[in-house]
Design a protein around this motif. Structure first.
Motif, mmCIF file in Angstrom:
data_model
loop_
_atom_site.group_PDB
_atom_site.id
_atom_site.type_symbol
_atom_site.label_atom_id
_atom_site.label_comp_id
_atom_site.label_asym_id
_atom_site.label_seq_id
_atom_site.Cartn_x
_atom_site.Cartn_y
_atom_site.Cartn_z
ATOM 1 N N LEU A 94 4.442 43.725 4.696
ATOM 2 C CA LEU A 94 5.445 44.381 5.527
ATOM 3 C C LEU A 94 5.509 43.767 6.923
ATOM 4 N N ASP A 95 4.460 43.041 7.309
ATOM 5 C CA ASP A 95 4.471 42.353 8.605
ATOM 6 C C ASP A 95 5.168 41.011 8.529
ATOM 7 N N PRO A 117 -5.253 47.396 -0.188
ATOM 8 C CA PRO A 117 -4.413 48.601 -0.259
ATOM 9 C C PRO A 117 -3.242 48.507 0.708
ATOM 10 N N GLY A 118 -2.056 48.837 0.206
ATOM 11 C CA GLY A 118 -0.887 48.795 1.067
ATOM 12 C C GLY A 118 0.396 48.589 0.274
ATOM 13 N N LEU A 119 1.522 48.420 1.009
ATOM 14 C CA LEU A 119 2.852 48.242 0.422
ATOM 15 C C LEU A 119 3.292 46.800 0.635
ATOM 16 N N TYR A 120 3.916 46.200 -0.400
ATOM 17 C CA TYR A 120 4.299 44.792 -0.350
ATOM 18 C C TYR A 120 5.695 44.616 -0.955
ATOM 19 N N ILE A 121 6.300 43.396 -0.675
ATOM 20 C CA ILE A 121 7.589 43.027 -1.249
ATOM 21 C C ILE A 121 7.353 41.898 -2.244
ATOM 22 N N LYS A 134 9.633 46.570 -4.392
ATOM 23 C CA LYS A 134 8.439 47.023 -3.658
ATOM 24 C C LYS A 134 7.305 47.240 -4.658
ATOM 25 N N ILE A 135 6.121 46.830 -4.235
ATOM 26 C CA ILE A 135 4.923 47.115 -5.028
ATOM 27 C C ILE A 135 3.888 47.765 -4.120
ATOM 28 N N ILE A 136 3.048 48.585 -4.713
ATOM 29 C CA ILE A 136 2.005 49.270 -3.959
ATOM 30 C C ILE A 136 0.656 48.958 -4.603
ATOM 31 N N MET A 144 4.304 48.639 -9.583
ATOM 32 C CA MET A 144 5.680 48.643 -9.115
ATOM 33 C C MET A 144 6.020 50.011 -8.552
ATOM 34 N N ALA A 145 6.575 50.020 -7.361
ATOM 35 C CA ALA A 145 6.947 51.279 -6.717
ATOM 36 C C ALA A 145 8.446 51.390 -6.515
#
Length: 809
Positions: A94-95, A117-121, A134-136, A144-145
């Motif tokens: 996300l950064d 751990p975290g949220l990603y593209i 988005k994946i978590i 997959m989120a």
């Protein structure tokens, strides 16, 4: 070296409409959690196979989506597509930082790597199209989120798949993927092991064997045991390496770092209290019935809910499944519902082997039916194979019965006294291996859980016999000068040379108090000393007759002649008139049957209850009854005297090199028990395991303990001489229960009666161990006294009597 499981977690989803199945998993070391790389995963019967990647992960798929499917699908942390197309892939935080970029294409699958751990593209490019999702990640899996993602989400199909997992250095494992299941815990066992304290899972029978041990002493064979500890707080089950940690406490102290000592452990971890966090038990595997049995020592306090929780935990962490049963050796546990239980009778009947007197010997294997054994010649060099349990057993080198016995059965007591092997083997009568050795000189070794039998040479047999059999003549002490009836309150163990071992030991019982009161012994007891037997033998020339036949070579070498001469001697003793003055003394002593209508005249010789010679069951006892035409005082006395020359008694004494002319017969007299409530035998040491305790064998009414009928089982009990309960001195653990039909499954004795018996037995053991001379170089727990007892209501309701005691060798 640390022992490992290969732990595989499989998640599965079947796309039944378009015939595709996908399994996605992660292979780790179950102890360390480290990823296991390059483990092969293959569909059994199919070509599809794959290997775990550098993270220990894999994906295995079969079938296709179909023509109308989206080009890319998602399943957990797996990308799925058809054909040999390539996909450009990027993962961006996300950064804005790009964490991964590359091209994938082999096999139509890709495992998204583990991320912090975290949220990603996730950016995917293929065939001129770009997809963003988005994946978590939870640090272990990336899921997959994005709701816009096209998930692979069909139902499971009707069939079953079998997956085989292999890894070099591990045992392979096949896993059946059951319909409707979403996840599987599967483990492979490493082939080479070093130091091992426990497993958290039992993945297969090999694992059970690795941590199980054969009980050092048991009443049943074919049993292997694994101790277990369940930590309630951590919800962790430990299958203890029982070869290394023989007690639960040792494991808790050394592995779980339990503090406070053994006493504190017993007080807190066996009882229901606020400091309890462990459940302690054992899983015993009975091979012949292929069942695993959960058992607790009697000290363990467990509710039905506790037991249900523990059985569920065992099933979820082991391969045992529905073969797990519970043995309810406490009365309150029998009421637990929803738990598969097993009876002691089923356990007992399910076993084929039982090692009783665990020792070795050489002899000629001889097959004789139990019915024919009393009339068939067998020598002290015979190892007898018989189709039942004989009531009597001549001096033989060993015995194999086709029916189970008990450790306190008559023939086992004889085998123990002689130091000869004794075992039971169901089916032995038709066993082809044993049949092939009939009439051969064999070596037999009986162990607790198995046996060895093989052909032997005469040289090795002779060397063994020379070393182990009695060689020196034994001259017994005999004093026939004491006349008159003996008041046993004035006698003690030193009177053995005047009244015999049984009466002298009875005199010792009269000197023992329990809880400040004398032991309850049969009423009206006194002894007839050797003097009257000796006088009877001299008066009618029977001593001279005995001396003459003992010197005859024909008597020494011819079994049939010897038996005939002994029968003549017995007849002469019985048919010769008795001293009427003696009969008058006895009649006066019992006040002409005023208080009891029947008295028991019990054999008591100086050739019994010796350190190396028990003499158990060799001689006979008889009753004298009021106003009975044949069961008179004089007949009872003479028949007891004559039994000194029973053929088997003579043979037994000969084997032990006892000088026959030094033998004499006294008689112990007390009121009889014509209708007892229970009869039993107790040994004041634990014959089954290492915990301090007494062994109690007790049966209803007159059913025999030492000569049980085929198929009849009695109550076998370990009466532990320690307790976690502050107000109780003993704890009761049943090994088997009486199966007499009319008894309807009840206990033969009440708990309070067993506690009372235990107090009497402890007082007797203390007297014999601390106060009387004995040559046992053993600890208190190793020292045993053999006690006979009755429960009888003739004088008062269900009164416990101590009938006899002698040192158990």
């Amino acid at each position: 070296m640390t022992k490992f499981f290969l732990h595989l977690v499989l998640a599965s989803m079947l796309f039944s409409v378009r015939a595709q199945t996908v399994y996605n998993g992660h292979v780790v070391d179950v102890v360390t959690g480290a990823d296991l790389i390059n483990a092969q995963v293959q569909w059994v019967g199919q070509d599809e196979a794959t290997n775990t990647n550098t993270f220990g992960e894999f994906v295995l798929k079969k079938g296709t989506f179909g023509s109308d499917a989206s080009p890319i699908r998602f399943f957990n942390n797996v990308l799925l597509w058809e054909g040999d197309k390539t996909i450009d892939l990027q993962i961006i935080g996300l950064d804005g930082k790009r964490l991964l970029q590359g091209t994938v294409g082999a096999g139509g699958t890709y495992l998204i790597p583990r991320l912090k751990p975290g949220l990603y593209i996730l950016i995917l490019s293929t065939d001129g199209h770009t997809l963003r999702h988005k994946i978590i990640s939870d640090g272990k899996e990336s899921i997959m989120a994005d709701k816009k993602a096209f998930f692979h989400s069909a139902q499971l199909g009707q069939g079953q798949d079998t997956i085989r997992i292999e890894k070099e250095g591990y045992y392979p494992r096949e896993v059946v993927m059951q319909q409707g299941s979403r996840a599987f815990d599967v483990a492979l066992l490493k082939e080479v092991y070093g130091e091992l304290d426990f497993f958290n899972e039992l993945v297969n029978p090999i694992a059970f064997d690795l941590v199980s041990s054969t009980p050092s002493r048991t009443n049943l064979g074919d049993v292997r045991a694994v101790k277990i500890v369940y930590d309630r707080t951590a919800d962790e089950l430990y299958y203890i390496n029982t070869k290394k940690h023989q007690l639960h406490y040792y494991f808790a102290e050394e592995v779980l770092d339990f503090k406070g000592g053994h006493f504190y452990f017993n007080q807190t971890q066996y009882r229901l209290n606020s400091e309890r966090f462990l459940d302690l038990g054992s899983i015993n595997y009975y091979e012949k019935i292929d069942k695993y049995v959960l058992q607790f020592v009697t000290a363990t306090e467990m509710t039905c809910e506790d037991i249900s929780r523990l059985t569920a935990k065992i099933k979820s962490t082991s391969y045992i499944g529905d073969r797990l049963y519970f043995f309810a050796n406490e009365t309150e546990w029998e009421a637990c519902s929803g738990i598969s239980k097993i009876s002691s009778e089923e356990l007992y009947q399910g076993q084929t082997y039982q090692g009783l007197n665990t020792t070795e010997n050489y002899g000629y294997l001889t097959k004789v039916s139990a019915e024919e054994l009393p009339t068939t010649f067998v020598s002290r060099r015979s190892i007898v194979l018989t189709d039942g349990i004989p009531n009597d057993l001549p001096v033989v080198a060993g015995i194999i019965t086709s029916e189970f016995q008990t450790p306190l059965s008559h023939i086992n007591v004889l085998s123990n006294s002689r130091g000869t092997p004794n075992m039971a083997l169901r089916g032995a009568w038709q066993d082809p291996t044993l049949d092939a050795l009939l009439d051969e000189l064999v070596y037999l070794k009986v162990n607790p859980s198995t046996y060895e039998i093989r052909k032997a040479t005469l040289g090795e047999a002779n060397a063994f016999w020379q070393q182990h059999e009695p060689q020196e003549e034994v001259l017994l002490k005999k004093n026939a000068t004491l006349d008159g009836l003996v008041d046993l309150t004035d006698a003690d163990i030193s009177f053995t040379d005047r009244v015999g071992g049984k009466a002298a030991n009875f005199a010792e019982l009269l000197k023992i108090n329990s809880s400040g009161k004398p032991l309850p012994t049969p009423e009206g007891a006194f002894a007839i000393p050797f003097h009257y037997y000796d006088q009877h033998m001299e008066r009618y020339g029977l001593t001279a007759f005995l001396s003459e036949i003992l010197e005859q070579p024909h008597f020494q070498n011819d079994i049939a002649y010897r038996e005939d001469m002994l029968a003549q001697l017995r007849d002469s003793i019985i048919n010769s008139p008795i001293d009427l003055a003696l009969v008058g003394l006895v009649r006066s002593q019992i006040e002409d049957f005023r208080n009891f209508s029947s008295y028991r005249f019990r054999s008591s010789t100086n050739a019994e209850d010796l350190e190396d010679f028990s003499g158990a069951g060799l001689y006979d006892s008889y009753s004298g009854k009021k106003d009975h035409s044949t069961k008179t005082i004089e007949n009872a006395i003479k028949k007891v005297w004559a039994s000194l020359w029973n053929w088997r008694a003579f043979e037994e004494r000969s084997y032990f090199k006892i000088d026959h002319l030094s033998c004499a017969m006294g008689i112990l007299v007390h009121r009889s028990f014509p209708d007892e409530d229970a009869n039993g035998v107790l040994v004041t040491k634990n014959l089954y395991n290492s915990n301090p305790g007494f062994i109690v064998n007790v049966q209803h009414k007159e059913y025999s303990i030492v000569f049980p009928e085929p198929g009849i089982i009695h109550d076998q009990i370990i009466l532990f001489t320690w307790s976690i309960h502050p107000r109780e001195e003993f704890m009761i653990e049943y090994q088997t229960f009486s199966n007499i039909p009319e008894f309807a499954g009840q206990r033969v004795m009440l708990d309070e009666e067993l506690f009372e018996l235990g107090r009497y037995a402890k007082a007797i053991k203390d007297r014999y161990y601390y106060d009387l001379p004995q040559s046992c170089d053993c600890t208190y727990d190793q020292f045993g006294v053999d006690i006979e007892f009755k429960v009888d209501s003739q004088v008062s309701s269900r009164k416990v009597y101590v009938k006899q005691a002698r040192i158990y060798h």
